[in-house]
Design a protein around this motif. Sequence first.
Motif, PDB file in Angstrom:
ATOM      1  N   VAL A   1       9.015   1.267   6.982  1.00 42.83           N
ATOM      2  CA  VAL A   1       8.180   1.951   5.133  1.00 42.83           C
ATOM      3  C   VAL A   1       9.020   2.479   4.979  1.00 42.83           C
ATOM      4  CG1 VAL A   1       5.685   2.619   7.027  1.00 42.83           C
ATOM      5  CG2 VAL A   1       7.748   3.862   6.442  1.00 42.83           C
ATOM      6  N   LYS A   2       8.819   2.398   3.393  1.00 45.86           N
ATOM      7  CA  LYS A   2      10.193   3.182   2.796  1.00 45.86           C
ATOM      8  C   LYS A   2       9.531   4.276   1.138  1.00 45.86           C
ATOM      9  CE  LYS A   2      10.868  -0.875  -0.086  1.00 45.86           C
ATOM     10  NZ  LYS A   2      11.900  -2.396  -0.445  1.00 45.86           N
ATOM     11  N   GLY A   3       9.828   4.337   0.959  1.00 46.05           N
ATOM     12  CA  GLY A   3       9.617   5.558  -0.631  1.00 46.05           C
ATOM     13  C   GLY A   3      10.604   7.083  -0.249  1.00 46.05           C
ATOM     14  N   PHE A   4       9.983   8.039  -0.243  1.00 45.29           N
ATOM     15  CA  PHE A   4      10.712   9.300  -0.432  1.00 45.29           C
ATOM     16  C   PHE A   4      10.239  10.409   0.392  1.00 45.29           C
ATOM     17  CE2 PHE A   4       8.065  10.041  -3.850  1.00 45.29           C
ATOM     18  CZ  PHE A   4       7.477  11.352  -4.100  1.00 45.29           C
ATOM     19  N   LEU A   5      10.595  11.060   0.587  1.00 47.00           N
ATOM     20  CA  LEU A   5      10.412  12.619   1.286  1.00 47.00           C
ATOM     21  C   LEU A   5      10.809  13.755   0.464  1.00 47.00           C
ATOM     22  CD1 LEU A   5      10.589  11.871   5.422  1.00 47.00           C
ATOM     23  CD2 LEU A   5       8.848  11.811   3.870  1.00 47.00           C
ATOM     24  N   MET A   6      10.197  15.055  -0.010  1.00 47.78           N
ATOM     25  CA  MET A   6      10.812  16.503  -0.413  1.00 47.78           C
ATOM     26  C   MET A   6      11.425  16.948   0.197  1.00 47.78           C
ATOM     27  SD  MET A   6       9.734  15.623  -3.270  1.00 47.78           S
ATOM     28  CE  MET A   6      10.273  17.066  -3.934  1.00 47.78           C
ATOM     29  N   SER A   7      13.013  17.283  -0.413  1.00 44.57           N
ATOM     30  CA  SER A   7      13.844  18.123   1.001  1.00 44.57           C
ATOM     31  C   SER A   7      13.542  19.645   0.532  1.00 44.57           C
ATOM     32  CB  SER A   7      15.292  17.964   0.044  1.00 44.57           C
ATOM     33  OG  SER A   7      15.551  18.755  -1.394  1.00 44.57           O
TER      34      SER A   7
ATOM     35  N   TYR B   1       5.818  11.208  -9.584  1.00 43.66           N
ATOM     36  CA  TYR B   1       5.105  11.975  -8.151  1.00 43.66           C
ATOM     37  C   TYR B   1       5.806  13.160  -8.994  1.00 43.66           C
ATOM     38  CZ  TYR B   1       3.079   7.514  -6.676  1.00 43.66           C
ATOM     39  OH  TYR B   1       3.054   6.401  -6.158  1.00 43.66           O
ATOM     40  N   ARG B   2       4.539  14.350  -8.727  1.00 46.47           N
ATOM     41  CA  ARG B   2       4.927  15.656  -8.863  1.00 46.47           C
ATOM     42  C   ARG B   2       4.186  15.944  -7.635  1.00 46.47           C
ATOM     43  NH1 ARG B   2       8.601  13.829 -11.468  1.00 46.47           N
ATOM     44  NH2 ARG B   2       8.814  14.522 -13.498  1.00 46.47           N
ATOM     45  N   LEU B   3       4.602  16.159  -6.672  1.00 49.43           N
ATOM     46  CA  LEU B   3       3.717  16.604  -5.353  1.00 49.43           C
ATOM     47  C   LEU B   3       3.407  17.917  -5.149  1.00 49.43           C
ATOM     48  CD1 LEU B   3       5.482  14.024  -2.907  1.00 49.43           C
ATOM     49  CD2 LEU B   3       3.387  13.816  -4.420  1.00 49.43           C
ATOM     50  N   GLN B   4       2.170  18.438  -4.870  1.00 47.84           N
ATOM     51  CA  GLN B   4       1.753  19.703  -4.290  1.00 47.84           C
ATOM     52  C   GLN B   4       1.901  20.243  -2.868  1.00 47.84           C
ATOM     53  OE1 GLN B   4      -2.995  19.695  -4.128  1.00 47.84           O
ATOM     54  NE2 GLN B   4      -2.693  22.011  -4.293  1.00 47.84           N
ATOM     55  N   ARG B   5       3.221  20.220  -2.843  1.00 51.38           N
ATOM     56  CA  ARG B   5       4.114  20.779  -1.661  1.00 51.38           C
ATOM     57  C   ARG B   5       3.078  20.777  -0.552  1.00 51.38           C
ATOM     58  NH1 ARG B   5       9.192  20.630  -1.164  1.00 51.38           N
ATOM     59  NH2 ARG B   5       9.071  20.549   1.107  1.00 51.38           N
TER      60      ARG B   5
ATOM     61  N   LEU C   1       0.476  -1.562   0.030  1.00 51.96           N
ATOM     62  CA  LEU C   1       0.056  -0.152   0.117  1.00 51.96           C
ATOM     63  C   LEU C   1       0.826   0.926   0.049  1.00 51.96           C
ATOM     64  CD1 LEU C   1      -2.712  -0.025   2.832  1.00 51.96           C
ATOM     65  CD2 LEU C   1      -2.680  -0.161  -0.270  1.00 51.96           C
ATOM     66  N   PHE C   2       0.995   2.300  -0.899  1.00 54.48           N
ATOM     67  CA  PHE C   2       0.967   3.746  -0.165  1.00 54.48           C
ATOM     68  C   PHE C   2       0.351   4.398  -0.138  1.00 54.48           C
ATOM     69  CE2 PHE C   2       2.881   1.648  -3.711  1.00 54.48           C
ATOM     70  CZ  PHE C   2       4.041   1.440  -4.092  1.00 54.48           C
ATOM     71  N   PHE C   3       0.917   5.495   0.685  1.00 51.72           N
ATOM     72  CA  PHE C   3       0.603   6.404   1.661  1.00 51.72           C
ATOM     73  C   PHE C   3       1.356   7.866   1.770  1.00 51.72           C
ATOM     74  CE2 PHE C   3       0.914   2.552   3.831  1.00 51.72           C
ATOM     75  CZ  PHE C   3      -1.009   2.424   4.387  1.00 51.72           C
ATOM     76  N   GLN C   4       0.195   8.989   1.537  1.00 46.04           N
ATOM     77  CA  GLN C   4       0.604   9.976   1.597  1.00 46.04           C
ATOM     78  C   GLN C   4       1.615  10.499   2.982  1.00 46.04           C
ATOM     79  OE1 GLN C   4      -2.079  13.724   1.721  1.00 46.04           O
ATOM     80  NE2 GLN C   4      -2.577  12.388   0.020  1.00 46.04           N
TER      81      GLN C   4
ATOM     82  N   GLY D   1       5.305  13.453   1.101  1.00 41.70           N
ATOM     83  CA  GLY D   1       6.317  12.174   0.475  1.00 41.70           C
ATOM     84  C   GLY D   1       5.166  11.653   0.712  1.00 41.70           C
ATOM     85  N   ILE D   2       5.874  10.657  -0.019  1.00 46.50           N
ATOM     86  CA  ILE D   2       5.076   9.028  -0.631  1.00 46.50           C
ATOM     87  C   ILE D   2       5.749   7.692  -0.081  1.00 46.50           C
ATOM     88  CG2 ILE D   2       3.720   7.635  -2.274  1.00 46.50           C
ATOM     89  CD1 ILE D   2       2.742  10.124  -2.506  1.00 46.50           C
ATOM     90  N   MET D   3       4.875   7.276   1.066  1.00 46.35           N
ATOM     91  CA  MET D   3       5.873   5.687   1.515  1.00 46.35           C
ATOM     92  C   MET D   3       5.491   4.505   1.793  1.00 46.35           C
ATOM     93  SD  MET D   3       8.605   6.308   3.344  1.00 46.35           S
ATOM     94  CE  MET D   3       9.285   8.155   3.449  1.00 46.35           C
TER      95      MET D   3
END
Length: 205
Positions: free
Chosen positions: A164-170, A133-137, A48-51, A142-144
């Motif tokens: 959980v793993k994924g990415f966070l925006m810097s 992904y192009r996130l609305q900051r 499952l993917f989580f914002q 991020g997405i996990m």
Amino acid sequence: MENEMLKVFDQQGNCIGTATRSEVHKSGHWHETFHCWFTERIDNEEFLFFQVRSSTKKDYPKLLDITAAGHILADESPVDGLREVKEELGIELAMEDLHSLGVIKDSLKCPDLIDNELCHVYLYDQPQPFDHYRLQREEVSGIMMASLTEFENLWFRQVEQIKVKGFLMSVNDEKESHSMLVSKRDFVPHEDTYIESVIKAIKKL
């Protein structure tokens, strides 16, 4: 946003009128929302993917939540909820890409919010690489992803933590790979009945 008009419903799901978003949340009126869960099958295991909600959000900042979700306005139908996926995640989908999980009730309560939702829930099960992904900051930071089985065990208190793993925006708006241990407190506190219904529906598909 607080002046957006929403349809309001009784407990049986009958439309009984309209009200502003602020009034809906103040009085606890039932109203319609759009929920889209992203999943992916990897090595015979469902994920499952989580914002990750933005730290600037008024409600539940920094917590993990449904991949994409939002309100359905009074003059809209569930298909219009697809805009939430585009706005929040930068991914454009068509209704034909989704599996409907039906309408599932959910209720969230905090001191200044009574959020009684009739959720039109959908599943998207096609792989989307993180670089798509192009996130609305202001909404999402991020997405996990997590194993569906591990998430279920966490939610229903079989384990205390999962990874959980994924990415966070810097701060420079770059995606940075990230993994972390999370507990149930790190997720938006949806009702157990809602989470149980979603997990069962995903398993059936």
